[in-house]
Design a protein around this motif. Sequence first.
Motif: not given
Length: 208
Positions: A122-150
């Motif tokens: 994605i571009t910022g206020p100046t119109g330059e290509h200097d940003r990105l948008i992303g999404v992180l998706s777990l397959f079959k989210p496990p029970f330990w998310v929030g308890h056993d950190p990455l």
Amino acid sequence: MKHKNSLELFEYWTTRRGARAAPNRTDIEPADIRALLPHVFICDLTSDNQMSFRLAGTGLCSLCGRELKGSAFGSLWLNDGVRNASRTGVSVASRATPAVLSLDCLTTGGRVAQAEMLLLPITGPTGEHDRLIGVLSLFKPPFWVGHDPLAGFSTTGIRFIDSSREPVFLANRPEIGLSSAARVLQAQARPETRKVAHLVVLEGGRRD
């Protein structure tokens, strides 16, 4: 792309960019992707040519066990993957080339989960290509998310998407397979075991 979250964000990004290489940050309306927001993040290019988290959803922060705003994008990876992850992020933003990463997520407790990360320019206020948008998706989210950190990500595959062409099942470039450091570290973290009758014996203690 295999995860529905990646497909949804990619389709939205494609609609918002129109004929441009990438949409502007102001073209992205959080309300339009409200269901994805816990897993969405935005990074921008810093003066030292690194990607830094501008914001990160609660789901990603919970997985990592910390607030990510202001931290380096590559810092989420295990040591041997930091450089490659950082270069991938910079390439996505500066060259306006979307990428999909297949990941192993290794926790401090030695657990591993599989995930997919979509990175879109994605571009910022100046119109330059200097940003990105992303999404992180777990397959079959496990029970330990929030308890056993990455402890760190290990990239097992990368696919770059040519957004100027019509993707065939959103996979118009083959995935580049990479070895998984997470599997090696997970194996090292597990104690040796052997089975005796119906019991599982954990090896340990004296061996003399």
